[in-house]
Design an enzyme around this catalytic site. Structure first.
Site, PDB file in Angstrom:
ATOM      1  N   LEU A 125      -5.503 -54.654  58.048  1.00  0.00           N
ATOM      2  CA  LEU A 125      -5.669 -54.808  56.595  1.00  0.00           C
ATOM      3  C   LEU A 125      -6.660 -53.792  56.020  1.00  0.00           C
ATOM      4  CD1 LEU A 125      -5.737 -58.704  56.356  1.00  0.00           C
ATOM      5  CD2 LEU A 125      -3.825 -57.163  55.947  1.00  0.00           C
ATOM      6  N   LYS A 129     -12.304 -48.360  70.728  1.00  0.00           N
ATOM      7  CA  LYS A 129     -13.704 -48.521  70.310  1.00  0.00           C
ATOM      8  C   LYS A 129     -14.724 -47.990  71.318  1.00  0.00           C
ATOM      9  CE  LYS A 129     -13.473 -52.320  67.029  1.00  0.00           C
ATOM     10  NZ  LYS A 129     -13.974 -53.630  66.675  1.00  0.00           N
ATOM     11  N   ASN A 167     -16.892 -48.536  65.706  1.00  0.00           N
ATOM     12  CA  ASN A 167     -15.777 -48.970  64.856  1.00  0.00           C
ATOM     13  C   ASN A 167     -15.658 -48.113  63.593  1.00  0.00           C
ATOM     14  OD1 ASN A 167     -17.818 -49.905  63.140  1.00  0.00           O
ATOM     15  ND2 ASN A 167     -16.594 -51.664  62.497  1.00  0.00           N
ATOM     16  N   ASP A 171     -19.562 -53.785  62.979  1.00  0.00           N
ATOM     17  CA  ASP A 171     -19.047 -55.142  63.246  1.00  0.00           C
ATOM     18  C   ASP A 171     -20.167 -56.193  63.262  1.00  0.00           C
ATOM     19  OD1 ASP A 171     -16.341 -54.548  63.468  1.00  0.00           O
ATOM     20  OD2 ASP A 171     -16.501 -54.026  65.580  1.00  0.00           O
ATOM     21  N   GLY A 197     -16.563 -67.026  73.371  1.00  0.00           N
ATOM     22  CA  GLY A 197     -15.930 -65.748  73.671  1.00  0.00           C
ATOM     23  C   GLY A 197     -16.935 -64.741  74.185  1.00  0.00           C
ATOM     24  N   ALA A 198     -16.443 -63.805  75.006  1.00  0.00           N
ATOM     25  CA  ALA A 198     -17.333 -62.793  75.590  1.00  0.00           C
ATOM     26  C   ALA A 198     -16.653 -61.424  75.602  1.00  0.00           C
ATOM     27  CB  ALA A 198     -17.727 -63.219  77.002  1.00  0.00           C
ATOM     28  N   ASN A 239     -17.556 -69.102  77.484  1.00  0.00           N
ATOM     29  CA  ASN A 239     -16.313 -68.339  77.631  1.00  0.00           C
ATOM     30  C   ASN A 239     -15.455 -68.934  78.729  1.00  0.00           C
ATOM     31  OD1 ASN A 239     -14.778 -66.032  76.733  1.00  0.00           O
ATOM     32  ND2 ASN A 239     -15.122 -65.151  78.764  1.00  0.00           N
ATOM     33  N   ARG A 240     -14.127 -68.822  78.537  1.00  0.00           N
ATOM     34  CA  ARG A 240     -13.189 -69.318  79.556  1.00  0.00           C
ATOM     35  C   ARG A 240     -13.501 -68.683  80.914  1.00  0.00           C
ATOM     36  NH1 ARG A 240      -7.074 -67.771  78.383  1.00  0.00           N
ATOM     37  NH2 ARG A 240      -8.052 -65.716  78.486  1.00  0.00           N
TER      38      ARG A 240
HETATM   39  P1  ATR Z   1     -12.026 -58.892  71.153  1.00  0.00           P
HETATM   40  O1  ATR Z   1     -12.368 -57.437  71.268  1.00  0.00           O
HETATM   41  O2  ATR Z   1     -11.235 -59.212  69.924  1.00  0.00           O
HETATM   42  O3  ATR Z   1     -13.210 -59.776  71.312  1.00  0.00           O
HETATM   43  P2  ATR Z   1     -11.210 -59.283  73.893  1.00  0.00           P
HETATM   44  O4  ATR Z   1     -12.279 -58.334  74.337  1.00  0.00           O
HETATM   45  O5  ATR Z   1      -9.844 -59.156  74.491  1.00  0.00           O
HETATM   46  O6  ATR Z   1     -10.967 -59.187  72.321  1.00  0.00           O
HETATM   47  O7  ATR Z   1     -11.750 -60.782  74.090  1.00  0.00           O
HETATM   48  C1  ATR Z   1     -10.972 -61.897  73.834  1.00  0.00           C
HETATM   49  C2  ATR Z   1     -11.818 -63.156  73.990  1.00  0.00           C
HETATM   50  O8  ATR Z   1     -10.995 -64.274  73.666  1.00  0.00           O
HETATM   51  C3  ATR Z   1     -12.316 -63.385  75.399  1.00  0.00           C
HETATM   52  O9  ATR Z   1     -13.558 -64.053  75.334  1.00  0.00           O
HETATM   53  C4  ATR Z   1     -11.236 -64.305  75.983  1.00  0.00           C
HETATM   54  O10 ATR Z   1     -11.682 -65.116  77.036  1.00  0.00           O
HETATM   55  P3  ATR Z   1     -11.596 -64.605  78.588  1.00  0.00           P
HETATM   56  O11 ATR Z   1     -12.720 -63.621  78.750  1.00  0.00           O
HETATM   57  O12 ATR Z   1     -11.773 -65.844  79.382  1.00  0.00           O
HETATM   58  O13 ATR Z   1     -10.234 -63.972  78.736  1.00  0.00           O
HETATM   59  C5  ATR Z   1     -10.953 -65.169  74.794  1.00  0.00           C
HETATM   60  N1  ATR Z   1      -9.640 -65.820  74.857  1.00  0.00           N
HETATM   61  C6  ATR Z   1      -8.434 -65.261  74.595  1.00  0.00           C
HETATM   62  N2  ATR Z   1      -7.454 -66.180  74.738  1.00  0.00           N
HETATM   63  C7  ATR Z   1      -8.066 -67.351  75.130  1.00  0.00           C
HETATM   64  C8  ATR Z   1      -7.601 -68.673  75.421  1.00  0.00           C
HETATM   65  N3  ATR Z   1      -6.290 -68.982  75.364  1.00  0.00           N
HETATM   66  N4  ATR Z   1      -8.515 -69.610  75.750  1.00  0.00           N
HETATM   67  C9  ATR Z   1      -9.837 -69.321  75.782  1.00  0.00           C
HETATM   68  N5  ATR Z   1     -10.341 -68.093  75.517  1.00  0.00           N
HETATM   69  C10 ATR Z   1      -9.472 -67.108  75.187  1.00  0.00           C
END
Ligand code: ATR
Length: 275
Positions: free
Chosen positions: A24, A74, A95, A110, A134-135, A157-158
């Protein structure tokens, strides 16, 4: 890019990424250029990683005035630029690309865009405890900025190893989702892609129960994500994701032009284009 464009449009800017079709940035930035009557083109540069080096050569040759940079460039773009800001160095990603005299420079808006969105949309005084979900790349920029502004950050984070690495890098806390207890936080920030164009939330209704603070979801499609729906039902203050996109873009526009960004106009352009 046909050279002839130079004669028709004195200013060429663009979003660099792969893919970029759904970005966008063109609508948002063009609304600001139009506000000032600046003759420009804001293009979508869909460039594969293997072509990045040559693309940057073209940027130099054609004197493309500025770039917004997104996934997957990036981090990789850094080696092709002349100067990197301290901010971009600490986040480890760029960015925004802009010219300073004849130097092609990179910075990162960002984290500061996120922080601006936070302080413009809620009261942060006496609120210090933040849970970041998230990480990945977005989390890195946000954690870096929160830490710089003296917040106590806990990353969930997952993939817990990723959380651990990021937490160690910025000297913040991390934990597994099973240990997440919302009641000890003032802010919850979702930086994962969970909820993007889907009816899913990174935390459950039970996990948000008892939470009394602010929920910020950086996902902006839809504007009211499942997480934000749960937060509203729980009577929490919410901040929608387009606000981060807006403020990182505001800072980009101001860097490129030296002019004050027309924030409301940019926000309207964003909202109009979010499905
Ligand atoms: P961005 O640059 O947008 O942050 P990224 O570096 O790909 O994108 O990171 C995506 C984040 O979303 C990660 O923290 C990812 O968790 P993992 O490190 O465990 O993969 C998280 N994420 C994506 N899909 C997920 C899901 N279905 N459940 C939980 N966490 C998810």
């Amino acid at each position: 890019m046909p050279r002839l464009w130079k004669f028709y449009y004195s200013m060429i800017y663009g979003i660099l990424g792969h893919p970029v079709a759904h970005s966008l940035s063109p609508q948002m930035q063009s609304s600001a250029f139009d506000f000032y009557g600046i003759k420009h083109k804001f293009l979508r540069f869909d460039v594969q990683p293997k072509d990045l080096k040559n693309f940057i050569k073209k940027v130099r040759k054609e004197k493309i005035q500025g770039l917004a940079v997104t996934i997957p460039h990036k981090e990789n773009i850094i080696e092709f630029l002349d100067e990197i800001s301290e901010e971009a160095k600490s986040i480890g990603a760029v960015n925004t690309v802009y010219w300073e005299k004849d130097q092609l420079c990179g910075t990162n808006t960002d984290g500061s865009g996120f922080f601006e969105a936070l302080i413009k949309n809620t009261e942060i005084q006496n609120k210090k405890e933040v849970a970041v979900f998230g990480a990945g790349g977005s989390s890195r920029a946000i954690v870096c900025y929160l830490k710089k502004n003296n917040f106590n950050v806990s990353i969930f984070n997952r993939n817990v190893n990723r959380a651990k690495d990021l937490a160690n890098e910025f000297s913040v806390n991390f934990d597994i989702f099973d240990n997440f207890n919302s009641s000890r936080f003032d802010f919850l920030v979702n930086t994962t892609s969970v909820g993007m164009n889907e009816d899913k939330s990174i935390i459950s209704k039970n996990q948000i129960n008892g939470f009394e603070g602010v929920v910020f979801d950086i996902v902006f499609s839809p504007l009211i994500t499942k997480l934000l729906k749960l937060a509203k039902e729980n009577n929490n203050e919410i901040i929608t994701g387009e606000k981060m996109l807006l403020h990182q873009g505001v800072k980009q526009f101001e860097l490129w032009t030296g002019k004050k960004a027309p924030i409301e106009i940019m926000q309207n352009a964003l909202i109009k284009n979010i499905s």
